[in-house]
Structures are given as C-alpha cells and as structure tokens.
Design a protein around this motif. Structure first.
Motif, PDB file in Angstrom:
ATOM      1  N   VAL A 185      43.703 107.380  37.544  1.00 17.28           N
ATOM      2  CA  VAL A 185      44.471 106.584  38.499  1.00 17.28           C
ATOM      3  C   VAL A 185      43.650 105.331  38.778  1.00 17.28           C
ATOM      4  CG1 VAL A 185      45.430 106.472  40.820  1.00 17.28           C
ATOM      5  CG2 VAL A 185      45.537 108.622  39.526  1.00 17.28           C
ATOM      6  N   ARG A 186      44.233 104.154  38.538  1.00 10.69           N
ATOM      7  CA  ARG A 186      43.505 102.901  38.708  1.00 10.69           C
ATOM      8  C   ARG A 186      43.897 102.228  40.021  1.00 10.69           C
ATOM      9  NH1 ARG A 186      41.004 100.505  34.463  1.00 10.69           N
ATOM     10  NH2 ARG A 186      40.026  99.410  36.213  1.00 10.69           N
ATOM     11  N   LEU A 187      42.879 101.675  40.692  1.00  5.19           N
ATOM     12  CA  LEU A 187      43.087 100.952  41.943  1.00  5.19           C
ATOM     13  C   LEU A 187      42.545  99.528  41.821  1.00  5.19           C
ATOM     14  CD1 LEU A 187      43.070 104.065  42.797  1.00  5.19           C
ATOM     15  CD2 LEU A 187      42.376 103.255  45.042  1.00  5.19           C
ATOM     16  N   ASN A 188      42.677  98.943  40.650  1.00  8.32           N
ATOM     17  CA  ASN A 188      41.998  97.684  40.372  1.00  8.32           C
ATOM     18  C   ASN A 188      42.737  96.459  40.880  1.00  8.32           C
ATOM     19  OD1 ASN A 188      43.948  98.342  38.446  1.00  8.32           O
ATOM     20  ND2 ASN A 188      43.013  97.049  36.892  1.00  8.32           N
ATOM     21  N   SER A 189      43.820  96.648  41.628  1.00 11.72           N
ATOM     22  CA  SER A 189      44.497  95.532  42.280  1.00 11.72           C
ATOM     23  C   SER A 189      45.186  96.072  43.530  1.00 11.72           C
ATOM     24  CB  SER A 189      45.528  94.881  41.353  1.00 11.72           C
ATOM     25  OG  SER A 189      46.631  95.743  41.161  1.00 11.72           O
ATOM     26  N   GLU A 190      45.535  95.167  44.422  1.00 13.31           N
ATOM     27  CA  GLU A 190      46.197  95.589  45.661  1.00 13.31           C
ATOM     28  C   GLU A 190      47.508  96.304  45.369  1.00 13.31           C
ATOM     29  OE1 GLU A 190      47.791  93.587  49.857  1.00 13.31           O
ATOM     30  OE2 GLU A 190      46.445  92.474  48.527  1.00 13.31           O
ATOM     31  N   ASP A 191      48.162  95.923  44.278  1.00 14.92           N
ATOM     32  CA  ASP A 191      49.436  96.550  43.919  1.00 14.92           C
ATOM     33  C   ASP A 191      49.280  97.997  43.478  1.00 14.92           C
ATOM     34  OD1 ASP A 191      50.922  94.305  44.498  1.00 14.92           O
ATOM     35  OD2 ASP A 191      50.814  93.511  42.458  1.00 14.92           O
ATOM     36  N   SER A 192      48.048  98.424  43.203  1.00 15.65           N
ATOM     37  CA  SER A 192      47.813  99.807  42.777  1.00 15.65           C
ATOM     38  C   SER A 192      47.052 100.620  43.825  1.00 15.65           C
ATOM     39  CB  SER A 192      47.045  99.825  41.454  1.00 15.65           C
ATOM     40  OG  SER A 192      47.831  99.337  40.395  1.00 15.65           O
ATOM     41  N   GLN A 193      46.730 100.023  44.952  1.00 13.18           N
ATOM     42  CA  GLN A 193      46.042 100.737  46.019  1.00 13.18           C
ATOM     43  C   GLN A 193      47.062 101.298  47.009  1.00 13.18           C
ATOM     44  OE1 GLN A 193      43.282  97.777  47.437  1.00 13.18           O
ATOM     45  NE2 GLN A 193      42.286  97.604  45.432  1.00 13.18           N
ATOM     46  N   GLU A 194      46.605 102.348  47.742  1.00 14.20           N
ATOM     47  CA  GLU A 194      47.529 103.051  48.639  1.00 14.20           C
ATOM     48  C   GLU A 194      48.824 103.357  47.883  1.00 14.20           C
ATOM     49  OE1 GLU A 194      47.889 101.256  52.463  1.00 14.20           O
ATOM     50  OE2 GLU A 194      45.721 101.098  52.741  1.00 14.20           O
ATOM     51  N   ASN A 195      48.656 104.022  46.764  1.00 11.30           N
ATOM     52  CA  ASN A 195      49.737 104.131  45.775  1.00 11.30           C
ATOM     53  C   ASN A 195      50.655 105.333  45.966  1.00 11.30           C
ATOM     54  OD1 ASN A 195      48.356 106.426  44.316  1.00 11.30           O
ATOM     55  ND2 ASN A 195      46.820 104.815  44.017  1.00 11.30           N
ATOM     56  N   TYR A 196      50.170 106.393  46.623  1.00  8.91           N
ATOM     57  CA  TYR A 196      50.984 107.587  46.873  1.00  8.91           C
ATOM     58  C   TYR A 196      51.527 108.199  45.580  1.00  8.91           C
ATOM     59  CZ  TYR A 196      50.704 106.155  51.754  1.00  8.91           C
ATOM     60  OH  TYR A 196      50.247 105.810  52.998  1.00  8.91           O
ATOM     61  N   HIS A 197      50.733 108.172  44.526  1.00 12.71           N
ATOM     62  CA  HIS A 197      51.135 108.844  43.285  1.00 12.71           C
ATOM     63  C   HIS A 197      51.131 110.359  43.485  1.00 12.71           C
ATOM     64  CE1 HIS A 197      50.960 105.097  41.201  1.00 12.71           C
ATOM     65  NE2 HIS A 197      49.645 105.033  41.085  1.00 12.71           N
ATOM     66  N   ARG A 198      51.878 111.028  42.637  1.00 16.19           N
ATOM     67  CA  ARG A 198      51.880 112.497  42.634  1.00 16.19           C
ATOM     68  C   ARG A 198      51.623 112.987  41.221  1.00 16.19           C
ATOM     69  NH1 ARG A 198      56.859 116.702  43.880  1.00 16.19           N
ATOM     70  NH2 ARG A 198      55.577 118.590  43.972  1.00 16.19           N
ATOM     71  N   ILE A 199      50.599 113.839  41.081  1.00 12.87           N
ATOM     72  CA  ILE A 199      50.226 114.434  39.794  1.00 12.87           C
ATOM     73  C   ILE A 199      50.353 115.938  39.981  1.00 12.87           C
ATOM     74  CG2 ILE A 199      48.373 114.711  38.097  1.00 12.87           C
ATOM     75  CD1 ILE A 199      47.216 112.031  39.218  1.00 12.87           C
ATOM     76  N   ASP A 200      51.371 116.552  39.380  1.00 15.70           N
ATOM     77  CA  ASP A 200      51.634 117.957  39.715  1.00 15.70           C
ATOM     78  C   ASP A 200      52.178 118.751  38.531  1.00 15.70           C
ATOM     79  OD1 ASP A 200      54.934 118.306  40.422  1.00 15.70           O
ATOM     80  OD2 ASP A 200      54.155 116.266  40.473  1.00 15.70           O
ATOM     81  N   HIS A 201      51.852 120.018  38.551  1.00 18.78           N
ATOM     82  CA  HIS A 201      52.365 121.005  37.597  1.00 18.78           C
ATOM     83  C   HIS A 201      52.065 120.658  36.140  1.00 18.78           C
ATOM     84  CE1 HIS A 201      54.755 121.888  41.243  1.00 18.78           C
ATOM     85  NE2 HIS A 201      54.711 123.143  40.808  1.00 18.78           N
ATOM     86  N   ASN A 202      50.939 119.999  35.921  1.00 19.24           N
ATOM     87  CA  ASN A 202      50.536 119.674  34.554  1.00 19.24           C
ATOM     88  C   ASN A 202      49.577 120.723  34.014  1.00 19.24           C
ATOM     89  OD1 ASN A 202      51.757 116.876  34.357  1.00 19.24           O
ATOM     90  ND2 ASN A 202      50.482 116.669  36.193  1.00 19.24           N
ATOM     91  N   TYR A 203      49.635 120.912  32.709  1.00 14.67           N
ATOM     92  CA  TYR A 203      48.690 121.778  32.011  1.00 14.67           C
ATOM     93  C   TYR A 203      47.657 120.895  31.334  1.00 14.67           C
ATOM     94  CZ  TYR A 203      46.745 124.953  28.515  1.00 14.67           C
ATOM     95  OH  TYR A 203      45.888 125.688  27.735  1.00 14.67           O
ATOM     96  N   PHE A 204      46.417 120.936  31.859  1.00  9.90           N
ATOM     97  CA  PHE A 204      45.306 120.245  31.230  1.00  9.90           C
ATOM     98  C   PHE A 204      44.573 121.275  30.380  1.00  9.90           C
ATOM     99  CE2 PHE A 204      46.193 117.711  35.020  1.00  9.90           C
ATOM    100  CZ  PHE A 204      46.166 116.418  34.512  1.00  9.90           C
ATOM    101  N   GLY A 205      44.882 121.269  29.081  1.00 12.80           N
ATOM    102  CA  GLY A 205      44.345 122.280  28.184  1.00 12.80           C
ATOM    103  C   GLY A 205      42.906 122.013  27.788  1.00 12.80           C
ATOM    104  N   PRO A 206      42.337 122.877  26.957  1.00 11.06           N
ATOM    105  CA  PRO A 206      40.913 122.804  26.629  1.00 11.06           C
ATOM    106  C   PRO A 206      40.469 121.419  26.166  1.00 11.06           C
ATOM    107  CG  PRO A 206      41.805 124.853  25.824  1.00 11.06           C
ATOM    108  CD  PRO A 206      42.971 124.052  26.342  1.00 11.06           C
ATOM    109  N   ARG A 207      39.379 120.977  26.766  1.00 11.09           N
ATOM    110  CA  ARG A 207      38.700 119.758  26.341  1.00 11.09           C
ATOM    111  C   ARG A 207      37.293 120.151  25.929  1.00 11.09           C
ATOM    112  NH1 ARG A 207      38.137 113.563  28.643  1.00 11.09           N
ATOM    113  NH2 ARG A 207      36.834 112.946  26.881  1.00 11.09           N
TER     114      ARG A 207
END
Length: 767
Positions: A194-216
C-alpha cells in the motif's frame, strides 16, 4: 479453449488508438457470424483480441462489462480506465474464472473510479513494469472506489531474482483487494504494498481481505515481505487500511511477513500458518492488531508480533508453537532510538498489550535490540490480562533493558517470570484444552477474562482466495516419485533428462563412466541399488549441474575422480552460473567421494552467484584426497546481506586429505532482515584439512556472517583453524565437546559488537 496466435508486446492507453502488434487468442468462434458472437456475450461484451479491447475502451461508460475470452493472452498490458459509479461500476472479467491466462510480459493497471476486475490468472511470465497489478495508470492518475477480486498471481516473478518488483500495489483511496490468490513470489520485492507517496493515497481506507497469501520461499536477503503498508518516508502519515481475514501460508521471505509503516491501520482476524517472521509494526502510530492467530507448529523462526512506535493496541490475539528468536520472536517489544530518524526505530510508548494467548512460544522479548544506538526503553505501556503457558517448563521472557515503563498486571502464567515483572503474573498449573475452534483454551483464564476470548475463530484456508484454483501443497520431496532402474552410464545420462519430479534413479551394481555433463532439471535422487556397489567416474570438468528448479540427492554411491580430465578447477556438482530464481536442495548420503586430485582446486560443490540452497545436507559420507573445497558457498561478496545457503548440515561424516575447506560460507553487509545462514556439524572427523596453498582463508572451516553455528562432538586432527566471524544481528555460536588434536582451537571474532565473544565454547579437548 483458445490458444495464442502471436507474441508481441502491446502498450496502450484507453484514449489512444496507437498500439503495437496485437496478441490475441485464436478461436474457431472468430469465424462465427455476429449473432453467434452476441450469444456468447450474455453478460457483457466479449473481447477476443487486444485490438478489440482497445476499441471497447474508447467508448466505455458506467455500467459496461468487458469479458475477456478464455485462453492464453500473451504480452498483454491491460489498462482499465474509466468513470463508473457505485451503482454502475465498469467491470472487466474472465469469460470463465481461471481460464483467462495472462502470460509473458503482462500486467494490469486501474485508473478512475468504481472499476471492478475479477477471475483472471497471471502465470508463466512477469510484469514488464515494476508492478503486476497497480491501482494507478501513473503518478497522477489513480484508482478510487475500485475492486480486484478472485484474481490469481502464480509464480509471476521476474527471472532475475534480485530485480525487485511488486505483485500488487494499492494507490488512491477506498479500494478493495479481496478473495485473491497470490503464491510463489521467488524474486525480491514485496508481494503486496500500500503506497502513501502522495496526498491522494494517504488516509486511503483501503480494505485487504479474504486473500490467500501462499508459500513464499526464503529470499536470503532484505526485500522479501509479503505485505507492506506504507514506507518509512511517509510513516508518520495515516493510512486507515484494514487488513482482515487473510491467510498467510508459509510466507518465509524474510523477518517481516507484514511490515506496517504507517498509522491508524487495523490488522484483524488473519491467520499466519508456519510462516517465518512476524507481523511487524515497523513504523507508524496508533495501529490495532486484534484477533490474529499464529500457528508455528514448532517450525524454525516462526514468529508472532513485533511492537515498535507509539499508541499501538495489541489484543485478543493467539500465538502457538512459535520458535523465533531476536526480532523474529513469538512476541517482541523493541527498544527505540532517542530522537530517531524517520527510518530508524521510534520509542515504544502508550502501547496496550492485553488479552492475548501465548502458548508454547520460545521467546517473548522485552526491550529487544538494546545496544549503543537503541537505548530508548518502552514507556507508559501496559501488558495486562495475557495468558502465557509453556509446556516445556521454560520461562519464555527475555529482558534486554529497563522495562519499568511497562506495567504488568492481571496476567496468568505457568512459569515464573523474572523478578522485575513477576508482580504482574498469577501462577497456575496449565489446564489447556483444545476447543472446537482449534485453539488451546484455559477454563480458569476464561473465567478471569484473561487471554484471547473463547469466541475467537480463525478463518480457514479454504475460506480465503478462490475456490477454483488449488491451494499450495508441500514442495516436491526427494524420493517421492517413481523408481527408474538403470544399468549403464548411457541409460543414466538419458533418464536424468526425462524423469518426473521426485523420481529415484536406481543404479545396478557396476562402474559408470560419466563422459557427459548431467543436467539436473527437477527434484531427483541418484541411488545405488545396493549401497557402495556403484562407482561413478566423472570424465568431464563438471559432472552435475543443478539447473534453476532442480535439486539433487546422491545416495549410497562411490564417486572417484581418477578418470577426471587433467584440468585445474574441476567441479563435481555446481549450480548453473546464471543467477537462479528458485531455491534448491542438495543431499549427499552414505556416499564416498575420493581422488578429486588430478589437478589443483577440484571442488565437490560450487554454488552459483545469486543462488540459494534451502538445505545442503551431508550424512554418513566420506571425502578423501581432494585438492579443493567440499562446499563453496561464498559467492555473494558484494556485502548486501545476500548469501548462498539457509541451512548447511553435516553429520556422521569424515573428511581427510582435503587441501581446501570443508565449508566456506559468506554473508556480508549489515542487513538484519534474514535468519540465516545456519551451519551445523556433528559427530564428524576432520583430518589434514585446509592446508593447501590455494586455500586463502587458511581455515578448515570458514564462516563469515553465519547467524547460527553449532559444532558438536567432532574430532579435528592436523587441521587448520576453524574461523568464525560474527557480523550483524545476534549470531549464536556453540562449540561443544569437540576434540582438537594438533589443531588450533576455533577463533571467533566479533566484527561489530563490542566486548567479549558471545560464542559458547565448552567441553572441548585440545591435544
């Protein structure tokens, strides 16, 4: 089903009609009339070629749905740009979920509002830019109120392992990434950011949910995080990102599984299964970590939560079977740096740690990292109503500095902690019983409202990701496949190129002249039908080359170098000289390797530059009359914290008349983001080793930057010194019950730490 008809890169924007050669799925349906085409597109406009996609985007409007035809889309850089609405989003989806494959040089960018993408698969390629899925067209054109769901990214890694990229990057505001499947990122770079490199991306209220992050897999360097929210530069900005109900399955890239680098984020109800590293509150203030479950199952370096910065709340989490140490411990509160720069370590203050269950966790580290720089101890913080149970009888708390700034109250433990925190614990016998939710629970603690609540119910792996794409199983193991019987050298050379992963090539008794270089392309065992009745005679300068994706096990063989060519620098086994993307294993069991001495500098194994072994294992084997080294794992001398093997284990083996070293392992630099290398040697004999004039280290074993070393019950006779150089981190060395005859005692040097050596050297005999 469609198949690709060409392979050329296309770069386009929605508003532009300029494009390079289109790559399109070929299909018999292209010959159908317009009525038949319309029938195939009941739920949107069916897109069959990249040119059709460009044309469709030029007229896209709210409520439109574009459907990519099933098939392989090669070299397809998709830009979905438009202005949808909450009631009428613009949708891009697969004709059939899982049957639209983006391969080659492909990626996806979203720009605009209320965009929706679903059902795509990225595999067999990598992004030509730095991001596979980006919620932006460029720095000024971002995505808002947009969603990517049920998308798979499987092994879509840049083939240059240290050419870093990111798989998913969220920009803009109010975006959602959910029910996706990300697995097998093998190159450097965070899996998702998640990038916050500009005001347009800060206080963003993104939601990241129900993902499968498999083996790395283990990266062996910094830059292997699975999820990062923010960066150091913008870490004092708030993100308001919610990360919830995700499953992190064996995410082993580096010490930080999640790296939080911004404020006011929530990490809720995620599961971490056998993942090396921690959920790390690295930068940023006012974050909430609640309801997360960590299952270590006793695996090496499995960790829980690491706390840094101010106003953090960590409550109602469950941690079990975690073995991690130092910064990767089961639970860690770090010291800070006074007046810290934004990219260092801010002091822990005003932090609440309450109602967590910590069961069979090896290390709870308080004021960790205390050194000459990190002197700001935690203040105005509390550790209350937590349940801490260890069945091994050991107190898990480790205190590294003043912890009077943490108030301990209302906790329950079954092992007495240190005196300075003991007043905050009630001691009781363990009454843990595993509940229907799969978690260990204490009836006594529940009655006292201590520990995680009984209602905590971890999300299952099957309830994350997508239902139509298989979750990752274990990697292919040695000896797990078919047995292939071989009776001649020519047959061996033929079969080694064609066998399936996990196969065992079994050699009939006899002599085998190997006059060709053998390419190991998969997980493979070469085994004598009856131990030590087979002799291989290498007749090339290189005998076995482990290609990217290969692993090799030798079992029960004799290997003699008497027929080797009279060349300097012969090598029995080597990685490909090209940097490799995939980790490998090398096992040598019950094998005798002798007479690699036709010319000087003949080595048993030589690692390739930018290669990584998960495990090199030598057991019950004999090495005699060799003019070079046994294991050369010293190719990464640019001091970037990169190294060539995570685990090296030698046991019950003997080494005699070796001009080089048994092992040379090098890990330079000052990075602290990795756990290895590890070196363990036991019950082995080392005689007349290390004395060759070309052995520049002057050592029988040379270890620089190894993080964990154990030499136990070995005998050294007329051998050169064992040299161990402690560099970054908190290296742990144990040299116990060895015998050194006409051999110097090991030398352990502290390169960075001040004071005496931290090595444990006990019970050794010098003769």
């Amino acid at each position: 089903m469609f198949v690709k008809s060409c392979s050329s890169t296309i770069i386009f924007a929605i508003t532009s009609l300029f494009f390079l050669t289109a790559c399109e799925p070929a299909s018999q349906s292209q010959k159908t009339d317009s009525a038949e085409k319309a029938a195939l597109s009941v739920d949107g406009r069916l897109i069959r070629t990249q040119q059709e996609y460009v044309d469709a985007l030029s007229t896209i409007k709210a409520g439109d749905t574009l459907v990519l035809a099933d098939g392989v889309w090669n070299d397809f850089e998709i830009l979905l740009k438009g202005e949808g609405s909450e009631e009428q989003p613009i949708t891009l989806k697969a004709q059939t979920k899982g049957k639209v494959i983006l391969s080659g040089l492909s990626n996806l960018r979203l720009a605009g509002e209320y965009l929706h993408v679903e059902g795509l698969v990225f595999k067999n390629g990598y992004s030509p830019t730095g991001e596979v899925i980006s919620f932006s067209e460029d720095a000024d054109t971002l995505a808002y109120h947009s969603r990517v769901t049920e998308v798979v990214i499987d092994g879509f890694s840049n083939p240059d392992k240290f050419n870093a990229d990111k798989w998913v990057v969220l920009y803009g505001k109010h975006n959602r990434f959910d029910h996706n499947h990300l697995v097998g990122k093998s190159n450097a770079g965070v899996t998702m950011a998640v990038r916050l490199n500009s005001e347009d991306s800060q206080e963003n209220y993104h939601r990241i949910d129900h993902n499968y992050f498999g083996p790395r897999p283990i990266l062996g360097s910094n830059g292997g995080e699975t999820l990062r929210v923010g960066t150091s530069k913008y870490s004092l900005s708030n993100s308001f990102t919610v990360v919830e109900n995700n499953y992190f399955d064996r995410c082993n890239g580096e010490v930080e599984i999640i790296s939080n680098k911004s404020g006011q984020n929530k990490f809720l109800n995620n599961v971490f299964f056998e993942s090396r590293g921690t959920l790390t509150l690295r930068h940023g203030n006012g974050n909430l970590v609640e309801g997360n479950v960590f299952f270590g199952n006793g695996k090496d370096h499995t960790g829980g939560i690491r706390v840094i910065n101010a106003d953090q709340t960590i409550r109602n989490n469950y941690m079990e079977g975690l073995t991690g140490i130092r910064f990767g411990g089961g639970f860690t509160i770090l010291n800070g740096v006074p007046n810290s720069k934004i990219n260092r370590y801010h002091q822990v203050k005003n932090t609440k740690i309450e109602n967590n269950t910590i069961v069979n966790v090896d290390n709870i580290n308080l004021a960790a990292g205390s050194d000459a720089e990190r002197t700001a101890v935690p203040i105005n913080s509390s550790f209350s109503n937590n349940l801490v149970i260890n069945s091994n009888g050991q107190n898990p708390f480790k205190i590294f500095d003043d912890v009077s700034g943490i108030t301990f109250a209302g906790n329950i433990a079954n092992q007495a902690p240190q005196e300075e925190i003991a007043q905050g614990f009630n001691l009781q016998e363990s009454d843990l019983v595993r509940g229907d939710n799969g978690l260990l629970q204490s009836q006594t603690a529940q009655a006292a409202e201590v520990g995680a609540p009984a209602s905590l119910n971890p999300i299952s792996r099957d309830d994350t990701g997508v239902a139509w794409y298989p979750k990752s199983g274990d990697a292919v193991a040695f000896d797990s496949g078919e047995v292939v019987n071989v009776e001649s050298a020519s047959e061996l050379m033929q079969k080694i190129a064609t066998v399936a992963p996990g196969s065992i090539i079994t050699l009939a008794p006899g002599d085998y002249d190997i006059n060709k270089q053998l390419q190991v392309k998969t997980t493979l065992t070469i085994k004598a039908e009856t131990p030590r009745t087979v002799t291989l005679y290498p007749m090339r300068s290189l005998t076995f080359e482990i290609e990217d994706g290969g692993s090799l096990k030798l079992d029960g063989l004799n290997i003699s170098g008497v027929k080797s060519p009279d060349n300097a620098g012969n090598v029995l086994i080597r990685n490909t000289k090209l940097p490799t993307l995939f980790n490998y294993q090398l096992h040598i069991h019950n094998t005798q390797i002798t007479d690699l001495n036709v010319n000087h500098s003949a080595h048993v194994f030589d690692a390739g530059y930018r290669s990584m072994a998960d495990h090199i294992l030598i057991t019950e084997s004999v090495f005699e009359n060799i003019t070079g080294d046994i294991l050369r794992l010293d190719k990464e001398q640019d001091d970037l914290g990169i190294y060539n093997a995570e685990y090296v284990t030698i046991k019950d083996s003997s080494f005699s008349n070796i001009e080089g070293a048994v092992a040379k392992i090098y890990r330079g630099g000052t990075d602290e983001s990795t756990f290895g290398p590890h070196f363990r040697m036991s019950n082995s004999k080392v005689q007349k080793v290390g004395g060759g004039k070309r052995n520049k280290t002057g050592s029988s074993i040379f270890l620089l930057g190894v993080q964990q070393t154990r030499l136990a019950e070995n005998t050294f006779s007329v051998a050169k010194v064992v040299t161990i150089d402690h560099t970054v981190g908190e290296p742990r060395t144990q040299i116990v019950t060895n015998t050194f005859t006409n051999t110097p005692m090991p030398v352990v040097t502290e390169t960075f730490a001040k004071g005496p050596s931290t090595a444990i050297v006990v019970g050794n005999i010098a003769k």
